[in-house]
Design a protein around this motif. Structure first.
Motif, PDB file in Angstrom:
ATOM      1  N   UNK A 106      41.634  38.651  28.937  1.00  0.00           N
ATOM      2  CA  UNK A 106      42.655  37.623  29.717  1.00  0.00           C
ATOM      3  C   UNK A 106      42.625  38.388  31.218  1.00  0.00           C
ATOM      4  N   UNK A 107      42.367  39.298  31.917  1.00  0.00           N
ATOM      5  CA  UNK A 107      42.283  39.909  32.831  1.00  0.00           C
ATOM      6  C   UNK A 107      40.464  39.266  33.877  1.00  0.00           C
ATOM      7  N   UNK A 108      39.932  39.159  32.928  1.00  0.00           N
ATOM      8  CA  UNK A 108      38.594  38.273  33.624  1.00  0.00           C
ATOM      9  C   UNK A 108      39.128  36.734  34.175  1.00  0.00           C
ATOM     10  N   UNK A 293      41.959  43.375  40.899  1.00  0.00           N
ATOM     11  CA  UNK A 293      41.734  42.883  39.561  1.00  0.00           C
ATOM     12  C   UNK A 293      40.059  43.017  38.993  1.00  0.00           C
ATOM     13  N   UNK A 294      39.048  43.188  39.555  1.00  0.00           N
ATOM     14  CA  UNK A 294      37.749  43.550  39.518  1.00  0.00           C
ATOM     15  C   UNK A 294      37.529  44.810  38.753  1.00  0.00           C
ATOM     16  N   UNK A 334      29.961  37.478  35.733  1.00  0.00           N
ATOM     17  CA  UNK A 334      30.592  37.042  35.183  1.00  0.00           C
ATOM     18  C   UNK A 334      32.030  36.185  35.748  1.00  0.00           C
ATOM     19  N   UNK A 335      32.427  36.737  36.717  1.00  0.00           N
ATOM     20  CA  UNK A 335      33.631  36.195  37.428  1.00  0.00           C
ATOM     21  C   UNK A 335      33.111  35.219  38.332  1.00  0.00           C
ATOM     22  N   UNK A 336      32.240  35.530  39.416  1.00  0.00           N
ATOM     23  CA  UNK A 336      31.541  34.239  39.638  1.00  0.00           C
ATOM     24  C   UNK A 336      31.447  33.213  39.613  1.00  0.00           C
ATOM     25  N   UNK A 337      30.690  33.065  37.824  1.00  0.00           N
ATOM     26  CA  UNK A 337      30.089  32.593  37.005  1.00  0.00           C
ATOM     27  C   UNK A 337      30.650  30.747  36.482  1.00  0.00           C
ATOM     28  N   UNK A 338      32.149  31.714  36.051  1.00  0.00           N
ATOM     29  CA  UNK A 338      33.437  31.511  35.753  1.00  0.00           C
ATOM     30  C   UNK A 338      34.026  30.717  36.802  1.00  0.00           C
ATOM     31  N   UNK A 339      33.684  31.363  38.013  1.00  0.00           N
ATOM     32  CA  UNK A 339      35.012  30.901  39.221  1.00  0.00           C
ATOM     33  C   UNK A 339      34.133  28.914  39.793  1.00  0.00           C
ATOM     34  N   UNK A 350      47.675  31.901  28.837  1.00  0.00           N
ATOM     35  CA  UNK A 350      45.764  32.687  28.684  1.00  0.00           C
ATOM     36  C   UNK A 350      46.112  33.860  29.075  1.00  0.00           C
ATOM     37  N   UNK A 351      45.935  33.760  30.056  1.00  0.00           N
ATOM     38  CA  UNK A 351      45.820  35.290  30.423  1.00  0.00           C
ATOM     39  C   UNK A 351      47.563  36.141  29.577  1.00  0.00           C
ATOM     40  N   UNK A 352      48.083  35.509  30.842  1.00  0.00           N
ATOM     41  CA  UNK A 352      49.337  36.335  30.087  1.00  0.00           C
ATOM     42  C   UNK A 352      49.771  36.645  28.603  1.00  0.00           C
ATOM     43  N   UNK A 353      49.225  35.862  27.796  1.00  0.00           N
ATOM     44  CA  UNK A 353      49.154  36.051  26.263  1.00  0.00           C
ATOM     45  C   UNK A 353      48.255  37.430  26.033  1.00  0.00           C
TER      46      UNK A 353
END
Length: 421
Positions: A106-108, A293-294, A334-339, A350-353
């Motif tokens: 969720x946090x990623x 978050x990171x 991972x975060x840089x790739x997703x962004x 989704x993150x809230x869940x």
């Protein structure tokens, strides 16, 4: 109940305790008073209409219960990992793993969403490139030590609070403000209010960052129970003031239709001069959220790697900077790739869940505490657990299905690993 000990102070791989109450409060504020207040008001208003303030109150009640449960547990288990550690110690290895899995996934997604929010405000035409650059820069900052991160968070929180105060002042002194627009709940439905509360909870969830940094806080039994409610209380006051003022100026329908609620409120209040400052504030707020978050995701990765739920190499702590450097580099990558490849701002549900599932486990852990261990009043974990479950399943169906699928995938991976060993 597991008896796996946390690393002893000064042991190899142990993080250093450098953060006091002010730094811990600021890290919590940097996580909560972030892009959520700039982005979550409009979708919450679309769900609840004039019931937005009721939804905010419900989200705050659940957040308070979660914060109280987390604070008591963090004081008892002052190690990196937050509810991953509490679940492991109080409920068993599986529940700790599931909490850590829900938090990481969720946090990623939240990290990537915050990075893209930075990009959309700073340079809309190159949002992905700016997002990746922001992730790389903040990962590098975190790599050099948590004290530098706390210092930057102090600057960010000060700037964002100044921007929000200016929006509130402009709205209250504007002729556009109309108290009739605060006809709370007149067009709201029960399901809409619950969905709004679930979406707004996304903006409150940053107090977890204080608990996940438990291994780096001085005198955690005193610092954490003080820092979490202080940060949450300040955040609630700020959010309530901003929500009321934006509703006064735009009304529920105008807020629901707003692309950028705070800049629209500034224009409606006749304060066009404030719009550039609001844009800067939104970008800086997203940076603050991304930074915290990171920090939190990398510390949970560290804790899970120590227990071999993730590759043990990720448990390494840098000998000079005393941070989980491999975990931070992996999270950053991972975060840089997703962004870089997707628009994840729609992942708030989704993150809230995932985060609500994480806190449901935290409340279940707090229920098992004894009075000698600092157990909160019984009603607190009960309301917290029930509230988390209700808000999680009140979210949009797509978010519930995606979140549930991810949790089931994590549980299946855990079962396969246990079978293999």
């Amino acid at each position: 109940m597991s008896t796996t000990p946390s690393p002893a102070p000064g042991a190899p791989g142990q993080l250093q305790r450098r953060l006091g109450v002010p730094d811990a409060v600021l890290i919590g504020l940097g996580s909560m008073i972030g892009a959520g207040i700039f982005a979550s008001l409009a979708p919450a208003a679309r769900a609840a209409g004039s019931g937005l303030l009721i939804g905010l109150a419900l989200a705050a009640i659940v957040a308070y219960c979660n914060a109280t449960s987390s604070a008591r547990l963090a004081a008892l288990y002052p190690a990196s990992g937050g509810t991953y550690v509490y679940g492991r110690e109080r409920l068993g290895a599986f529940w700790g793993y599931l909490a850590g899995w829900a938090f990481l996934i969720g946090k990623t997604a939240s990290c990537a969403a915050m990075a893209l929010t930075v990009g959309s405000y700073v340079w809309p035409g190159q949002a992905h490139a700016v997002a990746v650059a922001a992730v790389v820069a903040l990962t590098a900052l975190n790599y050099t030590g948590v004290q530098k991160s706390a210092l930057l968070t102090r600057v960010i929180v000060t700037l964002v609070l100044a921007v929000l105060a200016a929006v509130v002042a402009a709205s209250l002194t504007s002729g556009a403000a109309d108290a009739a627009r605060l006809d709370v709940g007149s067009d709201a439905t029960f399901g809409g209010v619950l969905q709004a509360a679930g979406l707004l909870f996304f903006a409150f969830a940053g107090y977890a960052r204080i608990a996940t940094l438990g291994e780096e806080v001085r005198d955690p039994a005193r610092t954490i129970p003080r820092a979490i409610p202080i940060a949450l209380g300040i955040t609630l006051l700020v959010y309530a003031a901003v929500a009321v003022c934006v509703l006064l100026v735009l009304g529920p329908a105008g807020l629901a239709a707003a692309g950028e609620p705070l800049t629209d409120a500034a224009r409606a209040a006749g304060a066009d001069w404030l719009v550039p400052g609001v844009r800067v504030g939104a970008a800086v707020a997203a940076l603050g959220s991304l930074l915290a978050l990171i920090l939190g995701v990398s510390r949970t990765t560290l804790a899970m790697a120590r227990d071999h739920h993730l590759p043990h190499a990720l448990a390494a702590v840098h000998p000079k900077f005393m941070v989980p450097h491999r975990a931070e580099l992996l999270v950053g990558a991972v975060v840089a790739t997703a962004a870089a490849i997707g628009d994840l701002r729609g992942a708030i549900g989704f993150s809230s869940f995932g985060v609500l599932a994480y806190y449901a486990i935290a409340n279940a852990c707090a229920w098992t505490l004894t009075p000698a261990e600092g157990r909160p009043a019984r009603i607190i974990p009960v309301v917290g657990l029930a509230g988390c479950l209700v808000l999680a399943f009140a979210l949009p169906l797509a978010s519930v299905l995606a979140g549930g699928a991810v949790l089931l995938a994590g549980a299946a991976a855990y079962a396969l690993r246990r079978t293999a060993t």
